[in-house]
Design a protein around this motif. Structure first.
Motif, mmCIF file in Angstrom:
data_model
loop_
_atom_site.group_PDB
_atom_site.id
_atom_site.type_symbol
_atom_site.label_atom_id
_atom_site.label_comp_id
_atom_site.label_asym_id
_atom_site.label_seq_id
_atom_site.Cartn_x
_atom_site.Cartn_y
_atom_site.Cartn_z
ATOM 1 N N LYS A 126 0.841 -1.206 0.000
ATOM 2 C CA LYS A 126 0.000 0.000 0.000
ATOM 3 C C LYS A 126 0.874 1.253 0.000
ATOM 4 C CE LYS A 126 -3.903 -2.044 2.426
ATOM 5 N NZ LYS A 126 -4.611 -2.128 3.718
ATOM 6 N N ASP A 127 1.899 1.263 0.841
ATOM 7 C CA ASP A 127 2.803 2.414 0.909
ATOM 8 C C ASP A 127 3.506 2.636 -0.434
ATOM 9 O OD1 ASP A 127 2.103 2.767 3.545
ATOM 10 O OD2 ASP A 127 3.937 1.870 4.355
ATOM 11 N N LEU A 128 3.929 1.560 -1.061
ATOM 12 C CA LEU A 128 4.597 1.665 -2.352
ATOM 13 C C LEU A 128 3.636 2.203 -3.409
ATOM 14 C CD1 LEU A 128 7.135 1.171 -4.022
ATOM 15 C CD2 LEU A 128 6.357 -1.175 -4.386
ATOM 16 N N ALA A 129 2.395 1.727 -3.402
ATOM 17 C CA ALA A 129 1.396 2.204 -4.360
ATOM 18 C C ALA A 129 1.133 3.692 -4.168
ATOM 19 C CB ALA A 129 0.111 1.408 -4.222
ATOM 20 N N LYS A 130 1.064 4.131 -2.915
ATOM 21 C CA LYS A 130 0.858 5.559 -2.630
ATOM 22 C C LYS A 130 2.012 6.395 -3.175
ATOM 23 C CE LYS A 130 -1.928 5.097 1.549
ATOM 24 N NZ LYS A 130 -1.957 5.279 3.013
ATOM 25 N N LYS A 131 3.216 5.913 -2.980
ATOM 26 C CA LYS A 131 4.386 6.641 -3.477
ATOM 27 C C LYS A 131 4.381 6.732 -4.992
ATOM 28 C CE LYS A 131 7.453 5.577 0.372
ATOM 29 N NZ LYS A 131 8.624 4.821 0.833
ATOM 30 N N LEU A 132 3.990 5.651 -5.628
ATOM 31 C CA LEU A 132 3.988 5.614 -7.090
ATOM 32 C C LEU A 132 2.888 6.493 -7.690
ATOM 33 C CD1 LEU A 132 4.713 1.827 -7.732
ATOM 34 C CD2 LEU A 132 6.281 3.752 -8.028
ATOM 35 N N THR A 133 1.766 6.590 -6.988
ATOM 36 C CA THR A 133 0.644 7.391 -7.513
ATOM 37 C C THR A 133 0.664 8.808 -6.969
ATOM 38 O OG1 THR A 133 -0.834 6.638 -5.730
ATOM 39 C CG2 THR A 133 -0.834 5.374 -7.811
ATOM 40 N N GLY A 134 1.521 9.066 -5.996
ATOM 41 C CA GLY A 134 1.630 10.416 -5.446
ATOM 42 C C GLY A 134 0.526 10.747 -4.465
ATOM 43 N N ASN A 135 -0.171 9.754 -3.967
ATOM 44 C CA ASN A 135 -1.266 9.997 -2.997
ATOM 45 C C ASN A 135 -0.807 9.829 -1.573
ATOM 46 O OD1 ASN A 135 -3.125 10.489 -5.002
ATOM 47 N ND2 ASN A 135 -3.717 8.331 -5.169
#
Length: 135
Positions: A126-135
């Motif tokens: 989840k943290d990685l996805a947030k970083k990748l999407t900028g959220n």
């Protein structure tokens, strides 16, 4: 001529290595684990314990290969899976950790520690996805 290790010799060597390892004599423990693995590269306990030693010595990347060898030799021991997955998480590799968790689950392994590791992998993803999407 190379001496073939008997089961009793192997057990004594592993017990000695574990005693040295627990006593903090990492060099002696590592030497014994590697002596065992020279004669029997697939010996699961020596592979797992060498992996643990590598983690303790700050070489988790090397540890993963030892854990994988232990699992390939005896996939029934849940601790081998837990050690490997925990190390993959420590290396920041949630994708590989997730693959290993799924394989462990597929063969029927269940434990509180695996559940905790699964939650940790999900949070990392989840943290990685947030970083990748900028959220």
């Amino acid at each position: 001529m190379e001496k073939i290790m008997s089961k009793i010799d192997l057990e004594l060597m592993i017990d000695t290595a574990i005693t040295e390892h627990r006593g903090g004599n990492h060099q002696a423990a590592g030497k014994i684990y590697l002596d065992i693995l020279r004669q029997n590269p697939r010996q699961p306990d020596a592979n797992n314990n060498m992996g643990l030693l590598c983690v303790e010595l700050g070489e988790p990347s090397m540890a993963v290969n030892f854990f994988k060898n232990a699992i390939e030799s005896n996939h029934d021991v849940i601790e081998y899976w837990e050690n490997c997955i925990d190390t993959l998480i420590g290396l920041g590799d949630p994708q590989s950790a997730s693959v290993a968790l799924n394989k462990a689950s597929d063969i029927g392994h269940r434990s509180e520690k695996l559940s905790e590791l699964q939650k940790h992998v999900e949070n990392m993803s989840k943290d990685l996805a947030k970083k990748l999407t900028g959220n």
